[in-house]
Design a protein around this motif. Structure first.
Motif, PDB file in Angstrom:
ATOM      1  N   MET A 172      -4.216  46.999 -15.629  1.00 53.96           N
ATOM      2  CA  MET A 172      -4.392  46.438 -14.182  1.00 53.96           C
ATOM      3  C   MET A 172      -4.002  45.037 -13.792  1.00 53.96           C
ATOM      4  N   ASN A 173      -4.805  44.275 -14.903  1.00 57.37           N
ATOM      5  CA  ASN A 173      -4.406  42.728 -14.803  1.00 57.37           C
ATOM      6  C   ASN A 173      -3.101  42.448 -14.985  1.00 57.37           C
ATOM      7  N   ASP A 174      -2.488  43.068 -15.608  1.00 59.88           N
ATOM      8  CA  ASP A 174      -0.732  42.881 -15.970  1.00 59.88           C
ATOM      9  C   ASP A 174      -0.082  43.025 -14.744  1.00 59.88           C
ATOM     10  N   ALA A 175      -0.492  44.362 -14.272  1.00 60.00           N
ATOM     11  CA  ALA A 175       0.380  44.887 -13.097  1.00 60.00           C
ATOM     12  C   ALA A 175       0.001  44.194 -11.876  1.00 60.00           C
ATOM     13  N   CYS A 176      -1.152  43.514 -11.542  1.00 60.98           N
ATOM     14  CA  CYS A 176      -1.165  43.019 -10.548  1.00 60.98           C
ATOM     15  C   CYS A 176      -0.261  41.728 -10.475  1.00 60.98           C
ATOM     16  N   ARG A 177      -0.603  41.136 -11.546  1.00 67.11           N
ATOM     17  CA  ARG A 177       0.065  39.676 -11.901  1.00 67.11           C
ATOM     18  C   ARG A 177       1.469  39.660 -11.399  1.00 67.11           C
ATOM     19  N   GLN A 178       2.242  40.922 -12.150  1.00 66.90           N
ATOM     20  CA  GLN A 178       3.498  41.125 -11.712  1.00 66.90           C
ATOM     21  C   GLN A 178       3.774  41.445 -10.295  1.00 66.90           C
ATOM     22  N   TRP A 179       3.045  42.151  -9.808  1.00 63.34           N
ATOM     23  CA  TRP A 179       2.971  42.903  -8.250  1.00 63.34           C
ATOM     24  C   TRP A 179       2.924  41.410  -7.447  1.00 63.34           C
ATOM     25  N   ALA A 180       1.883  40.562  -7.799  1.00 61.24           N
ATOM     26  CA  ALA A 180       1.751  39.649  -6.824  1.00 61.24           C
ATOM     27  C   ALA A 180       2.782  38.511  -7.006  1.00 61.24           C
ATOM     28  N   ARG A 181       3.661  38.064  -8.276  1.00 58.00           N
ATOM     29  CA  ARG A 181       4.658  37.502  -8.151  1.00 58.00           C
ATOM     30  C   ARG A 181       5.949  37.974  -7.386  1.00 58.00           C
ATOM     31  N   VAL A 182       6.138  39.261  -7.443  1.00 59.34           N
ATOM     32  CA  VAL A 182       7.157  39.765  -6.669  1.00 59.34           C
ATOM     33  C   VAL A 182       7.147  39.688  -5.052  1.00 59.34           C
ATOM     34  N   ALA A 183       5.635  39.872  -4.932  1.00 63.22           N
ATOM     35  CA  ALA A 183       5.327  40.014  -3.286  1.00 63.22           C
ATOM     36  C   ALA A 183       5.246  38.513  -2.695  1.00 63.22           C
ATOM     37  N   ALA A 184       5.037  37.640  -3.621  1.00 62.90           N
ATOM     38  CA  ALA A 184       4.985  36.146  -2.988  1.00 62.90           C
ATOM     39  C   ALA A 184       6.459  35.774  -2.387  1.00 62.90           C
ATOM     40  N   GLU A 185       7.489  36.756  -2.785  1.00 66.28           N
ATOM     41  CA  GLU A 185       8.958  36.262  -1.959  1.00 66.28           C
ATOM     42  C   GLU A 185       8.995  37.195  -0.712  1.00 66.28           C
ATOM     43  N   LEU A 186       8.062  38.069  -0.275  1.00 64.69           N
ATOM     44  CA  LEU A 186       8.122  38.808   0.976  1.00 64.69           C
ATOM     45  C   LEU A 186       7.403  38.045   1.995  1.00 64.69           C
ATOM     46  N   PRO A 187       8.023  37.952   3.288  1.00 65.14           N
ATOM     47  CA  PRO A 187       7.575  36.944   4.242  1.00 65.14           C
ATOM     48  C   PRO A 187       6.314  37.335   5.149  1.00 65.14           C
ATOM     49  N   ASP A 188       5.958  38.401   5.182  1.00 62.25           N
ATOM     50  CA  ASP A 188       4.559  38.545   5.955  1.00 62.25           C
ATOM     51  C   ASP A 188       3.561  39.612   5.186  1.00 62.25           C
ATOM     52  N   PRO A 189       2.223  39.313   5.550  1.00 57.96           N
ATOM     53  CA  PRO A 189       1.427  40.319   4.862  1.00 57.96           C
ATOM     54  C   PRO A 189       1.609  41.791   4.698  1.00 57.96           C
ATOM     55  N   VAL A 190       1.877  42.412   6.108  1.00 53.35           N
ATOM     56  CA  VAL A 190       2.252  43.784   6.109  1.00 53.35           C
ATOM     57  C   VAL A 190       3.197  44.192   5.226  1.00 53.35           C
ATOM     58  N   GLN A 191       4.437  43.527   4.796  1.00 53.36           N
ATOM     59  CA  GLN A 191       5.315  43.843   3.946  1.00 53.36           C
ATOM     60  C   GLN A 191       4.746  43.772   2.452  1.00 53.36           C
ATOM     61  N   ARG A 192       3.800  42.738   2.353  1.00 50.51           N
ATOM     62  CA  ARG A 192       3.349  42.659   0.920  1.00 50.51           C
ATOM     63  C   ARG A 192       2.275  43.794   0.623  1.00 50.51           C
ATOM     64  N   LEU A 193       1.631  44.273   1.709  1.00 56.54           N
ATOM     65  CA  LEU A 193       0.861  45.108   1.628  1.00 56.54           C
ATOM     66  C   LEU A 193       1.417  46.732   1.447  1.00 56.54           C
ATOM     67  N   HIS A 194       2.390  46.997   2.057  1.00 56.12           N
ATOM     68  CA  HIS A 194       3.360  47.942   1.603  1.00 56.12           C
ATOM     69  C   HIS A 194       3.988  47.758   0.288  1.00 56.12           C
ATOM     70  N   PHE A 195       4.256  46.650  -0.091  1.00 56.49           N
ATOM     71  CA  PHE A 195       4.825  46.497  -1.599  1.00 56.49           C
ATOM     72  C   PHE A 195       3.744  47.098  -2.425  1.00 56.49           C
ATOM     73  N   TYR A 196       2.545  46.583  -2.241  1.00 51.66           N
ATOM     74  CA  TYR A 196       1.269  46.964  -3.170  1.00 51.66           C
ATOM     75  C   TYR A 196       1.028  48.529  -3.201  1.00 51.66           C
ATOM     76  N   VAL A 197       1.109  48.892  -1.977  1.00 50.84           N
ATOM     77  CA  VAL A 197       0.724  50.436  -2.126  1.00 50.84           C
ATOM     78  C   VAL A 197       1.893  51.130  -2.735  1.00 50.84           C
ATOM     79  N   THR A 198       2.786  50.958  -2.251  1.00 49.37           N
ATOM     80  CA  THR A 198       4.004  51.873  -2.923  1.00 49.37           C
ATOM     81  C   THR A 198       4.350  51.491  -4.566  1.00 49.37           C
ATOM     82  N   SER A 199       4.259  50.312  -4.756  1.00 51.44           N
ATOM     83  CA  SER A 199       4.459  49.940  -6.186  1.00 51.44           C
ATOM     84  C   SER A 199       3.226  50.590  -7.137  1.00 51.44           C
ATOM     85  N   ALA A 200       2.034  50.625  -6.583  1.00 52.78           N
ATOM     86  CA  ALA A 200       1.230  51.233  -7.640  1.00 52.78           C
ATOM     87  C   ALA A 200       1.520  52.822  -7.719  1.00 52.78           C
TER      88      ALA A 200
END
Length: 212
Positions: A79-107
């Motif tokens: 879980m820690n490894d996955a969350c670190r990777q997702w957070a790195r990718v999501a940091a490039e997304l411009p707004d919180p809704v897009q980041r939230l969408h990324f987290y839900v669908t990536s999981a």
């Protein structure tokens, strides 16, 4: 440098070496567990694990009191490894809704993935409730990094007015629980092609999002 200072430096170096050895041995055990899980799920024996990790069985029990405790560590490590990777990718997304969408669908993104990921998904499902009975608080802590990612974006989106959460803590937990339940459901059966988007749309609307 005085004798006392030299002695303190020597002891400090010894502590660092000891800590490094412990970290390396624990890492070797966790990596070995991941490899065995790909082949055997959770049916491997501790003797097999020690051999795969290249450590003595006594060394394994020095760090883990039981196989269940190891399995808990494997889930937390993953879980820690996955969350670190997702957070790195999501940091490039411009707004919180897009980041939230990324987290839900990536999981949920690996459910129709190659066998290696499928084996991990089935392992998580097979041991989850077993660990929940034995280590309920520890399992919740192991899964919390994902909840924290979600909560952060719910708060940010609510502050921007793109979501309307009255309780980000509870909403983040409920979103994470829904994602986990869907993940468990599809671990053993083929996922629907749009399952990820269905889950996302449900979560989006539930926390106040609106579709234009």
């Amino acid at each position: 440098m005085s004798w006392a200072e030299e002695r303190a430096v020597e002891r400090s170096a010894a502590v660092r070496r000891s800590r490094s050895r412990i970290e390396n041995q624990v890492r070797a055990i966790l990596d070995a567990a991941h490899r065995l899980i790909e082949v055997k799920g959770d049916t491997f024996k501790t003797q097999e694990l020690a051999k795969e990790a290249g450590v003595a069985l006594q060394t394994f029990y020095r760090y883990f009191s039981s196989k269940d405790e190891l399995l808990l560590a494997v889930i937390g490590d993953g879980m820690n490894d996955a969350c670190r990777q997702w957070a790195r990718v999501a940091a490039e997304l411009p707004d919180p809704v897009q980041r939230l969408h990324f987290y839900v669908t990536s999981a949920l993104g690996g459910l129709n993935a190659p066998p290696r990921h499928g084996a991990l998904a089935q392992f998580v499902v097979s041991v989850h409730w077993q660990l929940h009975r034995v280590f309920p608080k520890e399992l919740a802590a192991a899964e919390k990094p994902f909840v924290d990612l979600i909560e952060k974006e719910i708060r940010a989106a609510t502050a921007e007015g793109t979501l309307a959460s009255s309780d980000p803590v509870a909403d983040a937990w409920l979103v994470a629980e829904l994602v986990r339940s869907v993940y468990h459901h599809y671990a053993y059966v083929p996922a629907e092609d749009d399952a990820r988007e269905k889950v996302w749309q449900f979560c989006f609307r539930a926390i106040g999002g609106s579709v234009a």
